[in-house]
Enzyme design. Structure first.
Site, PDB file in Angstrom:
ATOM      1  N   ASP A  47       0.835  -1.199   0.000  1.00 27.14           N
ATOM      2  CA  ASP A  47       0.000   0.000   0.000  1.00 27.14           C
ATOM      3  C   ASP A  47       0.876   1.257   0.000  1.00 27.14           C
ATOM      4  OD1 ASP A  47      -2.119   1.750   0.312  1.00 27.14           O
ATOM      5  OD2 ASP A  47      -3.065   0.595   1.907  1.00 27.14           O
ATOM      6  N   ASP A  48       0.595   2.170  -0.909  1.00 28.70           N
ATOM      7  CA  ASP A  48       1.315   3.459  -0.945  1.00 28.70           C
ATOM      8  C   ASP A  48       2.827   3.299  -1.081  1.00 28.70           C
ATOM      9  OD1 ASP A  48      -1.166   4.590  -0.597  1.00 28.70           O
ATOM     10  OD2 ASP A  48      -0.753   5.523   1.341  1.00 28.70           O
ATOM     11  N   CYS A  87      -6.661   4.151  -3.662  1.00 29.34           N
ATOM     12  CA  CYS A  87      -6.872   2.801  -3.167  1.00 29.34           C
ATOM     13  C   CYS A  87      -7.999   1.984  -3.796  1.00 29.34           C
ATOM     14  CB  CYS A  87      -7.076   2.904  -1.670  1.00 29.34           C
ATOM     15  SG  CYS A  87      -7.336   1.329  -0.957  1.00 29.34           S
ATOM     16  N   ARG A  91      -7.619  -1.205  -6.500  1.00 24.85           N
ATOM     17  CA  ARG A  91      -7.916  -2.588  -6.106  1.00 24.85           C
ATOM     18  C   ARG A  91      -9.060  -3.180  -6.929  1.00 24.85           C
ATOM     19  NH1 ARG A  91      -5.244  -2.959  -0.682  1.00 24.85           N
ATOM     20  NH2 ARG A  91      -3.951  -1.125  -0.916  1.00 24.85           N
ATOM     21  N   LYS A 140      -6.020  -5.723   3.531  1.00 22.36           N
ATOM     22  CA  LYS A 140      -6.952  -4.618   3.272  1.00 22.36           C
ATOM     23  C   LYS A 140      -7.863  -4.933   2.085  1.00 22.36           C
ATOM     24  CE  LYS A 140      -6.497   0.200   1.728  1.00 22.36           C
ATOM     25  NZ  LYS A 140      -5.509   1.313   1.692  1.00 22.36           N
ATOM     26  N   HIS A 142     -11.235  -2.851   1.128  1.00 20.62           N
ATOM     27  CA  HIS A 142     -11.619  -1.510   0.644  1.00 20.62           C
ATOM     28  C   HIS A 142     -12.443  -1.516  -0.641  1.00 20.62           C
ATOM     29  CE1 HIS A 142     -10.315   2.967   1.190  1.00 20.62           C
ATOM     30  NE2 HIS A 142     -11.601   2.746   1.385  1.00 20.62           N
ATOM     31  N   SER A 165      -8.869   1.100   4.806  1.00 22.10           N
ATOM     32  CA  SER A 165      -7.520   1.514   5.212  1.00 22.10           C
ATOM     33  C   SER A 165      -7.407   1.532   6.726  1.00 22.10           C
ATOM     34  CB  SER A 165      -7.208   2.917   4.688  1.00 22.10           C
ATOM     35  OG  SER A 165      -7.121   2.904   3.297  1.00 22.10           O
ATOM     36  N   HIS A 254       1.318   2.095   4.148  1.00 17.77           N
ATOM     37  CA  HIS A 254       0.324   3.137   4.431  1.00 17.77           C
ATOM     38  C   HIS A 254       0.469   3.570   5.894  1.00 17.77           C
ATOM     39  CE1 HIS A 254      -3.593   5.097   4.625  1.00 17.77           C
ATOM     40  NE2 HIS A 254      -3.842   4.790   3.365  1.00 17.77           N
ATOM     41  N   ASP A 305      -0.350  -0.554  -4.862  1.00 24.57           N
ATOM     42  CA  ASP A 305      -1.655  -0.044  -5.296  1.00 24.57           C
ATOM     43  C   ASP A 305      -1.605   1.366  -5.881  1.00 24.57           C
ATOM     44  OD1 ASP A 305      -1.302   1.341  -2.857  1.00 24.57           O
ATOM     45  OD2 ASP A 305      -3.442   1.312  -2.414  1.00 24.57           O
ATOM     46  N   ASN A 306      -0.603   2.129  -5.492  1.00 22.68           N
ATOM     47  CA  ASN A 306      -0.385   3.491  -6.014  1.00 22.68           C
ATOM     48  C   ASN A 306       0.902   4.021  -5.390  1.00 22.68           C
ATOM     49  OD1 ASN A 306      -3.125   3.997  -3.959  1.00 22.68           O
ATOM     50  ND2 ASN A 306      -1.171   4.883  -3.372  1.00 22.68           N
ATOM     51  N   LYS A 336       0.878   9.870  -5.179  1.00 30.51           N
ATOM     52  CA  LYS A 336      -0.458   9.289  -4.972  1.00 30.51           C
ATOM     53  C   LYS A 336      -1.556  10.305  -5.294  1.00 30.51           C
ATOM     54  CE  LYS A 336      -3.310   7.395  -1.191  1.00 30.51           C
ATOM     55  NZ  LYS A 336      -3.297   6.780   0.140  1.00 30.51           N
TER      56      LYS A 336
END
Ligand SMILES: *[C@@H]1O[C@H](CO)[C@@H](O)[C@H](O)[C@H]1NC(C)=O
Ligand SMILES: *[C@@H]1O[C@H](CO)[C@@H](O)[C@H](O)[C@H]1NC(C)=O
Ligand SMILES: *[C@@H]1O[C@H](CO)[C@@H](O)[C@H](O)[C@H]1NC(C)=O
Ligand SMILES: *[C@@H]1O[C@H](CO)[C@@H](O)[C@H](O)[C@H]1NC(C)=O
Ligand SMILES: CC(=O)N[C@H]1CO[C@H](CO)[C@@H](O)[C@@H]1O
Length: 544
Positions: A47-48, A87, A91, A140, A142, A165, A254, A305-306, A336
């Site tokens: 994540d991130d 996010c 996904r 996660k 989401h 998140s 994240h 994811d980003n 992001k």
């Protein structure tokens, strides 16, 4: 009428993996009949994470020895992109192979969201489940948690994780965030408003399939629990003799960053690095588990994811060379939530001993959108009908037999500028074109204004990875590529306009909030624990 092998598998599973949802309707071990041994799939989504957070990508990073080893034993994909820069849309696209303008997920879901990924969108897990796979998502989600949007109803036999998140609720282990967020209150009198940067009303829930097993989540032990559940799932799947699909959606990198063994010298940068090392060790542990079986036939695909969440300053990752100078000179971040490279170019590694060549780099233009068609093809299953896909089957690239990825790739707006989900930036060969630009909130608080460009702003990434110097619209280079860019842009809009496009329900209702105990001020599983004895209690198991 039940296949005895299937019954045996069920019994074995029941013995070692509680909380599993069984799908009795699935055909069992089809490959035993056809002679094709279906491979296993492990998709790890960080994540991130920044492109530059991977040491193999960026020499300044020294905190990912396990991932770097993975790169040297597999394929490193250096021009690999997430399907969105935020996010939920990212996904949703990974699990459907379709951009947000088709699958309906164009921005993030909330704690009170009633809906989620539209139910008539087909997830990768649903396709694999129908093909006889045992499926799990750990981490996660989401993509909606209310009713039928919960992962157990979207093709996953097993779920363990946080439904959104881990900054979308309070915990007793708030960790490192910027600004710092308070721990959950115990009494309504102690409820304090901490500004819009912290969610304080409801404690963060942890689910095991459809039950809340902890609320608030203990973030200190979360990574270890994810690793344990992932290992257990793989072992159980092996015993069941069914092929498996594990989608591991990490909480790392994240915020809040919560480190089991905090660094001795805890400068903010050290905290980020310690968290990165923790994630790296986690991936290493999982790879070891996969490697431990002689007859293992597993594709491991690691990505993100980003890009980094720049407004978190030193708690955000590194974009490497993709700094988006044009935007940064005008204020705002280019990571992001933006369509600059720092927003969607993510680290990616593919590992499959004996199938994917070792220690190689591919510069093919690829995307998380490709995971769906590629995995479906490797599983010898069929794509769901009556819809178009943005991803490609790139197994030839993974096997080292082709260098051809996408001719064009589209980058939807992801929060920083323009209408969410709308396509206003695209890639064509080495060219990146923007019809709209804008920055996300930067560490210094600035936000780059939305600007529209007609003709589009264009960069040649081959010599300008930092997106600094747009091509002169009168140059022969611009003139040569402009017609193809314009055509690609018109074609995608036309293609989407004639596709079956789903719409997500983004309405909110407090009743959709995951809540272990509505009697408690923040939905705590245990109603009247005495905070003075907080060290002595364990997590409560409640069937919400
Ligand atoms: C959270 O987990 C850690 C590690 O297992 C433990 O030491 C700590 O006491 C737990 N904290 C709470 C608030 O339960
Ligand atoms: C991987 O390739 C590089 C050169 O591209 C080489 O220096 C390195 O030793 C190789 N590593 C392994 C483990 O083979
Ligand atoms: C849309 O769905 C209908 C059936 O529901 C199907 O006939 C049609 O071919 C689909 N369109 C596309 C572009 O796949
Ligand atoms: C999902 O349902 C909506 C509403 O009926 C429809 O417009 C859309 O085309 C469907 N999506 C797919 C992929 O079939
Ligand atoms: C949706 C569902 O069926 N969930 C399962 C979760 O796990 C328990 C056992 O731990 C089952 O009883 C439930 O059926």
């Amino acid at each position: 009428m039940m296949d005895p092998l299937f019954l045996k598998a069920l019994l074995l599973l029941a013995g070692c993996l509680t909380g599993l949802v069984y799908h009795l309707s699935n055909p069992f071990l089809e490959e035993k009949r056809t002679g094709y041994e279906k491979p296993n799939f492990v998709i790890i989504l960080a994540d991130d994470i920044g492109w530059g957070d991977l040491g193999a990508n960026w020499a300044e990073t020294e905190d990912t020895p396990h991932l770097d080893k993975l790169a040297s034993e597999g394929m490193r994909l250096v021009d690999f992109h997430s399907a969105a820069s935020t996010c939920s849309p990212s996904r949703a696209s990974l699990l459907t192979g379709r951009l947000g303008t088709r699958n309906g997920v164009t921005h993030n879901f909330a704690v009170t969201s009633v809906g989620g990924l539209p139910l008539n969108e087909t997830t990768l897990a649903e396709v694999l489940q129908d093909a006889g796979y045992l499926t799990a998502v750990i981490g996660k989600w989401h993509l909606g948690h209310n009713g039928l949007y919960h992962p157990n109803f979207r093709g996953f036999d097993y779920y363990f994780g946080i439904p959104y998140s881990h900054d979308m609720g309070c915990t007793d282990t708030p960790g490192y965030n910027l600004p710092p967020c308070p721990a959950c209150p115990w009494h309504s009198a102690s409820t304090s408003s901490s500004g819009k940067d912290c969610y304080t009303e409801v404690a963060l829930p942890l689910f095991e399939n459809i039950s809340i097993v902890q609320q608030p989540v203990n973030l200190t032990s979360l990574a270890a629990e994810y690793a344990e559940k992932a290992t257990r799932f793989i072992r159980c799947a092996r015993k069941s003799e069914r092929p498996f699909f594990l989608y591991l959606a990490l909480a790392h990198m994240h915020v809040p960053l919560v480190i089991a063994q905090p660094p001795s010298c805890s400068s903010v940068r050290e905290v980020y690095r310690a968290s990165l090392r923790e994630m790296d060790a986690f991936v290493g542990r999982l790879k070891e588990e996969i490697d431990s079986s002689q007859e293992e036939n597993t594709l491991l695909w690691f990505t993100g994811d980003n890009g980094p969440w720049a407004q978190k300053c030193e708690l955000a990752g590194s974009v490497g060379p993709f700094i988006g100078t044009w935007q940064r000179q005008r204020g705002g971040s280019s990571a992001k939530q933006t369509t600059w490279e720092g927003g969607h170019r993510v680290p990616a590694l593919a590992y499959w001993p004996g199938k994917i060549p070792a220690n190689v780099t591919s510069a093919a233009l690829l995307s998380t959108l490709d995971i769906f068609p590629t995995v479906v093809s490797l599983a010898n299953a069929a794509l769901p009908p009556h819809r178009r896909f943005d991803g490609l089957d790139v197994s030839d690239v993974l096997f080292g037999q082709s260098h051809n990825g996408h001719k064009t790739l589209f980058h939807p707006n992801s929060g920083a500028a323009g209408k969410d989900g709308e396509i206003k930036a695209l890639r064509l060969a080495q060219y990146k074109a923007f019809y709209t630009t804008g920055g996300a909130k930067a560490c210094d608080g600035s936000i780059g204004l939305e600007e529209h460009h007609d003709p589009p702003l264009m960069f040649n990434l081959e010599r300008d990875a930092q997106e600094q110097e747009p091509l002169d619209t009168k140059s022969s280079e611009y003139q040569a590529v402009f017609p193809a860019v314009n055509r690609a842009f018109a074609d995608i809009l036309q293609d989407i306009a004639t596709d079956n496009v789903s719409t997500a329900d983004y309405s909110r209702n407090p009743a959709a909030t995951p809540c272990c105990n509505p009697q408690h001020v923040v939905c705590r599983c245990q109603p009247c624990r005495n905070p003075d004895h907080s060290g002595t209690t364990q997590s409560t198991h409640s069937q919400a």
